[in-house]
Design a protein around this motif. Sequence first.
Motif, PDB file in Angstrom:
ATOM      1  N   LYS A 142       0.853  -1.182   0.000  1.00 33.04           N
ATOM      2  CA  LYS A 142       0.000   0.000   0.000  1.00 33.04           C
ATOM      3  C   LYS A 142       0.891   1.235   0.000  1.00 33.04           C
ATOM      4  CE  LYS A 142      -3.612  -2.586   0.370  1.00 33.04           C
ATOM      5  NZ  LYS A 142      -4.279  -2.967  -0.857  1.00 33.04           N
ATOM      6  N   ASN A 149      -7.496   6.098  11.128  1.00 31.46           N
ATOM      7  CA  ASN A 149      -8.741   5.345  11.216  1.00 31.46           C
ATOM      8  C   ASN A 149      -9.465   5.325   9.875  1.00 31.46           C
ATOM      9  OD1 ASN A 149     -10.870   3.896  12.623  1.00 31.46           O
ATOM     10  ND2 ASN A 149     -12.021   5.804  12.503  1.00 31.46           N
ATOM     11  N   SER A 151      -7.665   3.087   7.433  1.00 33.97           N
ATOM     12  CA  SER A 151      -7.825   1.659   7.749  1.00 33.97           C
ATOM     13  C   SER A 151      -9.103   1.072   7.155  1.00 33.97           C
ATOM     14  CB  SER A 151      -7.808   1.440   9.262  1.00 33.97           C
ATOM     15  OG  SER A 151      -9.025   1.857   9.855  1.00 33.97           O
ATOM     16  N   LYS A 152     -10.019   1.929   6.762  1.00 30.05           N
ATOM     17  CA  LYS A 152     -11.298   1.474   6.208  1.00 30.05           C
ATOM     18  C   LYS A 152     -11.339   1.497   4.683  1.00 30.05           C
ATOM     19  CE  LYS A 152     -13.641   2.818  10.386  1.00 30.05           C
ATOM     20  NZ  LYS A 152     -14.453   3.805  11.053  1.00 30.05           N
ATOM     21  N   ASP A 186      -9.493  -2.906   0.069  1.00 28.36           N
ATOM     22  CA  ASP A 186      -8.182  -3.507  -0.186  1.00 28.36           C
ATOM     23  C   ASP A 186      -7.768  -3.480  -1.650  1.00 28.36           C
ATOM     24  OD1 ASP A 186      -7.771  -3.925   2.486  1.00 28.36           O
ATOM     25  OD2 ASP A 186      -8.581  -5.964   2.452  1.00 28.36           O
ATOM     26  N   SER A 191      -3.647  -5.237   3.274  1.00 24.01           N
ATOM     27  CA  SER A 191      -4.898  -4.585   3.652  1.00 24.01           C
ATOM     28  C   SER A 191      -4.610  -3.266   4.358  1.00 24.01           C
ATOM     29  CB  SER A 191      -5.688  -5.503   4.587  1.00 24.01           C
ATOM     30  OG  SER A 191      -6.810  -4.821   5.104  1.00 24.01           O
ATOM     31  N   TRP A 192      -5.447  -2.270   4.107  1.00 28.52           N
ATOM     32  CA  TRP A 192      -5.306  -0.980   4.788  1.00 28.52           C
ATOM     33  C   TRP A 192      -5.528  -1.144   6.290  1.00 28.52           C
ATOM     34  CZ3 TRP A 192      -3.153   3.214   2.691  1.00 28.52           C
ATOM     35  CH2 TRP A 192      -3.078   3.276   1.296  1.00 28.52           C
ATOM     36  N   ARG A 193      -6.255  -2.179   6.706  1.00 30.71           N
ATOM     37  CA  ARG A 193      -6.451  -2.439   8.139  1.00 30.71           C
ATOM     38  C   ARG A 193      -5.117  -2.740   8.822  1.00 30.71           C
ATOM     39  NH1 ARG A 193     -10.184  -5.316   5.653  1.00 30.71           N
ATOM     40  NH2 ARG A 193      -9.160  -7.302   6.063  1.00 30.71           N
ATOM     41  N   GLU A 194      -4.158  -3.222   8.054  1.00 29.35           N
ATOM     42  CA  GLU A 194      -2.850  -3.588   8.597  1.00 29.35           C
ATOM     43  C   GLU A 194      -1.859  -2.417   8.614  1.00 29.35           C
ATOM     44  OE1 GLU A 194      -1.382  -7.516   7.010  1.00 29.35           O
ATOM     45  OE2 GLU A 194      -3.114  -7.184   5.681  1.00 29.35           O
ATOM     46  N   SER A 213       0.130   0.532   9.723  1.00 33.53           N
ATOM     47  CA  SER A 213       0.438   1.053  11.052  1.00 33.53           C
ATOM     48  C   SER A 213       1.759   1.804  11.002  1.00 33.53           C
ATOM     49  CB  SER A 213       0.530  -0.094  12.060  1.00 33.53           C
ATOM     50  OG  SER A 213       1.678  -0.871  11.796  1.00 33.53           O
TER      51      SER A 213
END
Length: 162
Positions: A2, A93, A96-97, A100, A142-145, A147
């Motif tokens: 990403k 935040n 993260s949503k 993908d 994934s954007w959730r990952e 950090s």
Amino acid sequence: MKQLIIFRHGKAEQNTMAIDDYDRELTERGKRNANDMGAFILKKAGVPDLILSSSAKRAHQTAIIAAKSIGYPENEIQTDQNLYFAPERWIMNVLSKLPDNINSCIFVGHNPGLTDLINSLGVQLDNLPTASTACFEFNVDSWREVSTDQANFKWLKIAKEL
């Protein structure tokens, strides 16, 4: 993988009592810098999958002008009023949503949130100037990952260097 390009809006009209801060427009310099930075981003990173912007007028104008330079469809720019002066934690935040299937995103926003975000991603910066950008990559699917621990700094471009 990403890729996130953090892009501060261009130089805006001075804050006056007659204009609400949210509605301040870009100056001629701000428009020129947004165009030049868009051309730089195209050469350096190509066309992004998404341009996401604060809905404040100066940020949205920056996104539109840069999108034209990049060859990104203006009607596909996504805006969010909640990103107007969003703090770093809120920006992370929102990112993260992201879906993908989006691998590269230009995020157009405001200080101090953008400078704080860059600092949290490991690059110490006193202030991200107007129309300037910083690029980070994250070796995740994934954007959730995404950090701060996963951040890989790629480049920083200050508008006055163009």
